[in-house]
Design an enzyme around this catalytic site. Structure first.
Site, PDB file in Angstrom:
ATOM      1  CB  CYS A 112      -0.847   0.135   1.631  1.00  0.00           C
ATOM      2  SG  CYS A 112      -2.255  -1.321   0.762  1.00  0.00           S
ATOM      3  CG  HIS A 115      -2.915   3.774   2.379  1.00  0.00           C
ATOM      4  ND1 HIS A 115      -3.408   3.248   1.191  1.00  0.00           N
ATOM      5  CD2 HIS A 115      -3.057   2.693   3.166  1.00  0.00           C
ATOM      6  CE1 HIS A 115      -4.176   1.726   1.515  1.00  0.00           C
ATOM      7  NE2 HIS A 115      -3.474   1.124   2.320  1.00  0.00           N
ATOM      8  CG  ASN A 142      -6.745  -1.177   1.667  1.00  0.00           C
ATOM      9  OD1 ASN A 142      -6.061  -0.807   0.398  1.00  0.00           O
ATOM     10  ND2 ASN A 142      -6.102  -1.603   2.828  1.00  0.00           N
TER      11      ASN A 142
HETATM   12  N1  ACO Z   1     -17.872  -8.633   9.998  1.00  0.00           N
HETATM   13  C1  ACO Z   1     -18.373  -9.013  11.476  1.00  0.00           C
HETATM   14  N2  ACO Z   1     -17.216  -9.172  12.341  1.00  0.00           N
HETATM   15  C2  ACO Z   1     -16.079  -9.166  12.065  1.00  0.00           C
HETATM   16  C3  ACO Z   1     -16.009  -9.327  11.061  1.00  0.00           C
HETATM   17  C4  ACO Z   1     -16.836  -8.904   9.816  1.00  0.00           C
HETATM   18  N3  ACO Z   1     -16.319  -8.304   8.473  1.00  0.00           N
HETATM   19  N4  ACO Z   1     -14.746  -8.911  11.201  1.00  0.00           N
HETATM   20  C5  ACO Z   1     -14.761  -9.141  12.369  1.00  0.00           C
HETATM   21  N5  ACO Z   1     -15.494  -9.735  12.364  1.00  0.00           N
HETATM   22  C6  ACO Z   1     -15.323 -10.307  14.392  1.00  0.00           C
HETATM   23  C7  ACO Z   1     -13.882 -10.833  15.046  1.00  0.00           C
HETATM   24  O1  ACO Z   1     -14.357 -12.138  14.643  1.00  0.00           O
HETATM   25  C8  ACO Z   1     -14.270 -10.658  15.961  1.00  0.00           C
HETATM   26  O2  ACO Z   1     -15.101 -11.075  16.543  1.00  0.00           O
HETATM   27  P1  ACO Z   1     -15.295 -12.617  18.255  1.00  0.00           P
HETATM   28  O3  ACO Z   1     -14.887 -11.158  18.701  1.00  0.00           O
HETATM   29  O4  ACO Z   1     -16.249 -12.717  18.583  1.00  0.00           O
HETATM   30  O5  ACO Z   1     -13.847 -12.782  18.013  1.00  0.00           O
HETATM   31  C9  ACO Z   1     -14.898  -8.871  16.222  1.00  0.00           C
HETATM   32  O6  ACO Z   1     -15.547  -8.851  15.160  1.00  0.00           O
HETATM   33  C10 ACO Z   1     -14.043  -8.026  16.620  1.00  0.00           C
HETATM   34  O7  ACO Z   1     -12.706  -8.059  15.252  1.00  0.00           O
HETATM   35  P2  ACO Z   1     -12.170  -7.069  15.543  1.00  0.00           P
HETATM   36  O8  ACO Z   1     -10.465  -8.633  14.786  1.00  0.00           O
HETATM   37  O9  ACO Z   1     -11.166  -6.994  16.926  1.00  0.00           O
HETATM   38  O10 ACO Z   1     -11.712  -5.776  15.048  1.00  0.00           O
HETATM   39  P3  ACO Z   1     -11.177  -4.665  15.274  1.00  0.00           P
HETATM   40  O11 ACO Z   1     -12.318  -3.393  16.192  1.00  0.00           O
HETATM   41  O12 ACO Z   1     -10.204  -4.416  15.379  1.00  0.00           O
HETATM   42  O13 ACO Z   1     -11.962  -4.386  13.554  1.00  0.00           O
HETATM   43  C11 ACO Z   1     -10.757  -4.160  11.792  1.00  0.00           C
HETATM   44  C12 ACO Z   1     -11.156  -4.904  12.464  1.00  0.00           C
HETATM   45  C13 ACO Z   1     -11.436  -3.407  11.288  1.00  0.00           C
HETATM   46  C14 ACO Z   1      -9.856  -5.094  10.229  1.00  0.00           C
HETATM   47  C15 ACO Z   1      -9.640  -3.091  12.305  1.00  0.00           C
HETATM   48  O14 ACO Z   1      -8.364  -4.467  13.290  1.00  0.00           O
HETATM   49  C16 ACO Z   1      -8.578  -2.366  11.089  1.00  0.00           C
HETATM   50  O15 ACO Z   1      -9.584  -2.197  10.607  1.00  0.00           O
HETATM   51  N6  ACO Z   1      -7.624  -2.629  11.076  1.00  0.00           N
HETATM   52  C17 ACO Z   1      -6.470  -2.110  10.092  1.00  0.00           C
HETATM   53  C18 ACO Z   1      -6.859  -3.080   8.788  1.00  0.00           C
HETATM   54  C19 ACO Z   1      -6.055  -2.909   7.744  1.00  0.00           C
HETATM   55  O16 ACO Z   1      -6.343  -1.040   7.736  1.00  0.00           O
HETATM   56  N7  ACO Z   1      -5.915  -3.414   6.691  1.00  0.00           N
HETATM   57  C20 ACO Z   1      -5.803  -2.414   5.823  1.00  0.00           C
HETATM   58  C21 ACO Z   1      -4.226  -4.212   5.594  1.00  0.00           C
HETATM   59  S1  ACO Z   1      -3.581  -3.026   4.352  1.00  0.00           S
HETATM   60  C22 ACO Z   1      -2.955  -2.281   3.800  1.00  0.00           C
HETATM   61  O17 ACO Z   1      -3.184  -0.800   4.007  1.00  0.00           O
HETATM   62  C23 ACO Z   1      -1.879  -1.699   4.644  1.00  0.00           C
END
Ligand code: ACO
Length: 337
Positions: A111, A264, A294
């Site tokens: 990214c 980004h 993204n």
């Molecule tokens: N729908 C419903 N529930 C979900 C989903 C979904 N799509 N995805 C995960 N969950 C659930 C999980 O299973 C978890 O359930 P549990 O508590 O029963 O175990 C719960 O939601 C919480 O999951 P977390 O991973 O803790 O959720 P979080 O608040 O951290 O959000 C997210 C996840 C959106 C991915 C966040 O961590 C994030 O944005 N991280 C940055 C990721 C990112 O920017 N990636 C880009 C990568 S590429 C790049 O650009 C570098």
């Protein structure tokens, strides 16, 4: 020396995939996706590949900048999702747009890729090797996303953005020697930062084909994107403010002087958190993640192109562009429009 972005262009596939569509495929909901990421929909390719999207964006950037494909001397294409191991996507674009005088190669920094490619273009121009460089950021992550994994598949979209970077003044055009970069009061790319931490590679990865077993005849496997979302989140909200502050300090430019922070687009909450840490209002941190998700290397140039086409960039405006991604990698550039 004025090293300037003279044209911008972008392309996203026509097919819109909404959060509701995904809720029909995996256990998720529009409410969860919107509240955690800010994403409402994304564009997913129905057939056009990485180089096809890149060529569309490139043609638009050339037209926007009034530059002919034959004038381009170098194509730098940032992607993690090329259509082939070889030839490079940059060479495929070179063929498609008829940039017959250009050298062409791909850059892989996930990214952060577009920022890395832009900074590389800048360095080539400063060193006097090239005058006109086409820089493209493109990804077709729908190829490597596991559409059964709700924790990743809701985050990404496909798309491409491109810019034409050129030396503006005739006096600066030469193929010799090192030259100083832009001074802070002239238009162009003023400063840049790039970094990497390979020890955190496991946080966000996508394996290529694995090594097959030569003796037993086991077929090589192809991996899907995998991610530790919370680690990426923590990394982004710490590293982005740090490098933006460093970029500005080294350039002797104040935060208040920056019109837009073109970041980004990974997650609305990440952009919001960066803004909060830097104490800048969200009006100066444009976002379009709600429409595209993204798009990885595509996200910064797509957003830049939107701002440009909406007439929001005026001569003399100062912009910071910054990105982070797998590697881990990070990069930033300071630009006077
Ligand atoms: N729908 C419903 N529930 C979900 C989903 C979904 N799509 N995805 C995960 N969950 C659930 C999980 O299973 C978890 O359930 P549990 O508590 O029963 O175990 C719960 O939601 C919480 O999951 P977390 O991973 O803790 O959720 P979080 O608040 O951290 O959000 C997210 C996840 C959106 C991915 C966040 O961590 C994030 O944005 N991280 C940055 C990721 C990112 O920017 N990636 C880009 C990568 S590429 C790049 O650009 C570098």
């Amino acid at each position: 020396m004025r090293i300037k972005i003279v044209g911008t262009g972008s392309y996203v596939p026509e097919r819109v995939v909404t959060n509701e569509d995904l809720a029909g495929m995996v256990d998720t909901s529009d409410e969860w996706i919107k509240s955690r990421t800010g994403i409402c929909q994304r564009r997913i390719s129905d057939g056009i590949g990485t180089s096809g999207m890149a060529a569309m964006a490139a043609r638009r950037a050339l037209a926007n900048g009034g530059v002919r494909a034959e004038e381009i001397q170098l194509i730098l294409l940032a992607t993690s999702t090329p259509d082939c191991h070889f030839p490079s996507s940059a060479c495929q674009v070179q063929r498609e747009i008829g940039a017959v005088h250009a050298a062409a190669y791909d850059i892989s920094a996930a990214c952060s890729g577009f920022i890395f490619a832009l900074n590389t273009a800048y360095s080539f121009i400063v060193s006097g090797f090239y005058n006109n460089v086409l820089v493209i950021g493109v990804d077709c992550l729908s190829k490597v996303v596991d559409w059964k994994d709700r924790s990743t598949c809701v985050l990404f979209g496909d798309g491409a953005g491109a810019v034409v970077v050129t030396v503006e003044s005739e006096a600066d055009k030469a193929v010799s020697g090192n030259k100083a970069g832009n001074s802070a009061d002239v238009p162009g790319i003023l400063h840049m930062i790039m970094g990497a931490d390979g020890t955190k590679g496991h946080v966000l990865s996508c394996e290529s084909r694995t090594v097959g077993n030569f003796l037993t005849g086991t077929e090589p496997l192809t991996g899907y994107l995998s991610m530790d979302g919370q680690e990426v989140f923590k990394f982004a909200v710490k590293k982005m403010p740090e490098i933006i502050e460093q970029l500005l300090e080294e350039s002797n430019v104040k935060l208040e002087e920056i019109k837009y922070f073109v970041l980004h687009q990974a997650n609305y909450r990440i952009s919001e958190s960066i803004a909060k840490r830097l104490k800048i209002p969200m009006e100066r941190v444009p976002v379009n993640i709600e429409k595209y998700g993204n798009t990885s290397a595509g996200s910064v140039p797509i957003l830049l192109d939107e701002l440009n086409r909406e007439g929001k960039l005026k001569d003399g405006d100062l912009l910071v562009m910054a990105g982070f991604g797998a590697g881990l990698t990070w990069g930033a550039a300071l630009i006077r429009w």
